[in-house]
Enzyme design. Structure first.
Site, PDB file in Angstrom:
ATOM      1  N   TYR A 143      47.565  30.193  28.959  1.00 29.05           N
ATOM      2  CA  TYR A 143      47.779  28.865  29.549  1.00 29.05           C
ATOM      3  C   TYR A 143      46.628  28.592  30.502  1.00 29.05           C
ATOM      4  O   TYR A 143      46.263  29.451  31.308  1.00 29.05           O
ATOM      5  CB  TYR A 143      49.109  28.828  30.300  1.00 29.05           C
ATOM      6  CG  TYR A 143      49.370  27.520  31.036  1.00 29.05           C
ATOM      7  CD1 TYR A 143      49.621  26.341  30.336  1.00 29.05           C
ATOM      8  CD2 TYR A 143      49.365  27.470  32.428  1.00 29.05           C
ATOM      9  CE1 TYR A 143      49.871  25.145  31.010  1.00 29.05           C
ATOM     10  CE2 TYR A 143      49.609  26.286  33.110  1.00 29.05           C
ATOM     11  CZ  TYR A 143      49.859  25.122  32.398  1.00 29.05           C
ATOM     12  OH  TYR A 143      50.096  23.940  33.070  1.00 29.05           O
ATOM     13  N   ASP A 238      39.361  32.344  32.901  1.00 31.31           N
ATOM     14  CA  ASP A 238      40.356  31.640  33.699  1.00 31.31           C
ATOM     15  C   ASP A 238      41.111  32.688  34.507  1.00 31.31           C
ATOM     16  O   ASP A 238      42.031  33.331  34.018  1.00 31.31           O
ATOM     17  CB  ASP A 238      41.302  30.847  32.791  1.00 31.31           C
ATOM     18  CG  ASP A 238      42.350  30.099  33.606  1.00 31.31           C
ATOM     19  OD1 ASP A 238      42.399  30.294  34.837  1.00 31.31           O
ATOM     20  OD2 ASP A 238      43.127  29.336  33.004  1.00 31.31           O
ATOM     21  N   LYS A 266      45.763  29.473  42.674  1.00 31.02           N
ATOM     22  CA  LYS A 266      46.876  30.269  43.162  1.00 31.02           C
ATOM     23  C   LYS A 266      46.531  31.045  44.447  1.00 31.02           C
ATOM     24  O   LYS A 266      46.578  30.457  45.516  1.00 31.02           O
ATOM     25  CB  LYS A 266      47.414  31.146  42.029  1.00 31.02           C
ATOM     26  CG  LYS A 266      47.970  30.244  40.895  1.00 31.02           C
ATOM     27  CD  LYS A 266      48.824  30.938  39.876  1.00 31.02           C
ATOM     28  CE  LYS A 266      49.557  29.923  39.018  1.00 31.02           C
ATOM     29  NZ  LYS A 266      48.969  29.631  37.719  1.00 31.02           N
TER      30      LYS A 266
HETATM   31  C1  LIG Z   1      48.682  28.381  36.906  1.00 30.89           C
HETATM   32  C2  LIG Z   1      47.541  28.444  35.981  1.00 30.89           C
HETATM   33  C3  LIG Z   1      46.715  27.340  35.714  1.00 30.89           C
HETATM   34  C4  LIG Z   1      47.030  25.973  36.235  1.00 30.89           C
HETATM   35  O1  LIG Z   1      46.997  25.906  37.609  1.00 30.89           O
HETATM   36  P1  LIG Z   1      47.776  24.701  38.371  1.00 30.89           P
HETATM   37  O2  LIG Z   1      47.395  24.885  39.783  1.00 30.89           O
HETATM   38  O3  LIG Z   1      49.227  24.909  38.072  1.00 30.89           O
HETATM   39  O4  LIG Z   1      47.264  23.447  37.772  1.00 30.89           O
HETATM   40  C5  LIG Z   1      45.607  27.521  34.937  1.00 30.89           C
HETATM   41  N1  LIG Z   1      45.312  28.729  34.411  1.00 30.89           N
HETATM   42  C6  LIG Z   1      46.082  29.808  34.628  1.00 30.89           C
HETATM   43  C7  LIG Z   1      45.684  31.116  34.044  1.00 30.89           C
HETATM   44  C8  LIG Z   1      47.228  29.698  35.399  1.00 30.89           C
HETATM   45  O5  LIG Z   1      48.015  30.764  35.569  1.00 30.89           O
END
Ligand SMILES: *Cc1c(COP(=O)(O)O)cnc(C)c1O
Length: 426
Positions: A143, A238, A266
């Site tokens: 994701y 990511d 995060k």
């Molecule tokens: C949480 C997450 C996102 C999206 O971040 P948001 O702050 O919720 O938009 C993108 N990539 C990864 C791997 C994530 O865990």
């Protein structure tokens, strides 16, 4: 109906779709009523009934130093008192950028944004702008936020481009996204052999945390690096979830591989909205106002959010922080595995740094398909048995869990004792 959570949920659904502002909070996967949280402290939060829970989602990763850490709270209070937002640059943003460049291998320059979605969306645009190519590769089960070209699932064959997984995403967008299997180096080699010169970038969670926890193999990471270098494609890690979670220098240090671009989020906001994308200075030079790739944000680098993020980044650099976090998380998964074994339940678990995965399966999965084959119904029963005993796990069999520095031996032991009872009732 007298439970305050039920009352709030009924009320929320009148004005908010599904009663929540982000889908997984709705408990759709596990069933039941979501808990409405009133406050949090250290490893705990409390719901509207004043029921206390040991929290294993930590806001889905950010709460790594524990909730409402006094140093973070006082930094936020002090920043707020100086003004909430200026729409002009601040020294705090420079400090944060310097800290990120120092800590994350591969990041020479960085831009701050407000969400992980913004970070990945901008990194993709940059990769496409810099390579002048449209096609991107992502992996099933990873994701990367909810940008249009990333809400895509695999097409019918290896070289068929993807189909949207969300209504409202035009096929014209998804047709540039190729969705491949995680940890399948062979498939990646085949795709690059045939259309490598059209690929702008690969985007990957090097330690995946959005299909439960799944580690990339070293070979898979090495293959991505090799192919991107050979074909002039950009490798985007990511690390919105795994960055500052699997270790102080993220997955790149763990695997000894540098990405061209890295997305963060995060943990770097410490609970407030800060995310970032950064990488090689020559690539970042394509960003406006220097170059032709446009990206902007009214609240980017917000001073209050940056205060929370910077203070969190300082705390996690204290000696022994990650050794302790890793040891506590390991204690948790080992204890849960032993409890399951004693009860004769098919179960296993894995942990990297302060992230963990629980699987109702006989072995730790290495792909989305393997993860999907785990026993979801059993997880759902386990989830509720734990919740009833005051332990809050991620409300889905397909999400990772998170431990904070405040999850001490007593908390871990309490969790394992609850799990012994839960496994016995499965
Ligand atoms: C949480 C997450 C996102 C999206 O971040 P948001 O702050 O919720 O938009 C993108 N990539 C990864 C791997 C994530 O865990």
């Amino acid at each position: 109906m007298t439970d305050k959570n039920d009352i709030l949920f009924a009320r929320a659904q009148k004005t908010t779709p599904g009663g929540v502002n982000s889908p997984v909070r709705a408990f759709r996967s596990v069933g039941g009523t979501p808990r409405f949280i009133t406050r949090a402290q250290g490893p705990y939060f409390w719901d509207a009934e004043d029921q206390r829970y040991i929290d294993y989602i930590g806001s889905w990763g950010p709460a790594i130093v524990g909730h409402a850490h006094p140093e973070v709270i006082s930094a936020v209070q002090a920043a707020a008192a100086r003004g909430l937002s200026f729409g002009a640059p601040t020294e705090g943003e420079i400090e944060m950028a310097e800290e990120i460049c120092k800590l994350v291998p591969g990041i020479e320059q960085v831009r701050l944004v407000s969400s992980g979605t913004e970070a990945t969306m901008s990194a993709l645009r940059l990769a496409r702008g810099a390579t002048k190519r449209d096609k991107i590769i992502k992996f099933e089960g990873c994701y990367h936020g909810h940008a249009d070209s990333l809400l895509v699932k695999a097409g019918s064959g290896l070289l068929t481009f993807g189909n949207p997984t969300s209504a409202g995403v035009p096929e014209d967008f998804s047709k540039h996204t190729l969705v491949l299997d995680y940890n399948n180096s062979q498939q990646l080699e085949e795709v690059f052999a045939s259309i490598g010169d059209q690929i702008a970038c690969i985007i990957v969670e090097p330690v995946a945390g959005n299909m439960n926890l799944i580690r990339a193999t070293q070979e898979f990471i090495d293959t991505m690096r090799k192919l991107c270098t050979a074909h002039g494609s950009i490798l985007i890690f990511d690390e919105v979830m795994c960055g500052f979670r699997v270790g102080l220098h993220g997955a790149q240090a763990l695997y000894g591989v540098q990405a061209d671009l890295t997305c963060l989020g995060k943990v770097i906001g410490g609970g407030l909205p800060v995310a970032a994308f950064g990488g090689r200075a020559d690539l970042m030079g394509h960003m406006a106002p220097l170059g032709g790739v446009y990206q902007a944000g009214t609240l980017s680098g917000n001073p209050v959010a940056v205060a929370a993020g910077m203070t969190t980044l300082k705390i996690i650099q204290q000696p022994g922080f990650y050794e302790n976090l890793t040891a506590q998380t390991r204690k948790l998964v080992d204890g849960l595995s032993a409890a399951a074994k004693a009860a004769g339940v098919t179960f296993c678990a894995d942990a990297v740094g302060g992230m963990f995965g629980l699987y109702f399966a006989s072995e730790v999965p290495g792909s989305y398909a393997a993860m999907m084959a785990s026993d979801k119904d059993r997880f759902n029963r386990f989830f509720h048995l734990m919740l009833d005993q005051g332990v809050y796990l991620a409300p889905s069999a397909f999400e990772a869990g998170f431990v904070s520095a405040q999850h001490d031996d007593t908390i871990i032991a309490e969790t394992i004792a609850a799990a012994e009872k839960a496994f016995a009732q499965l």
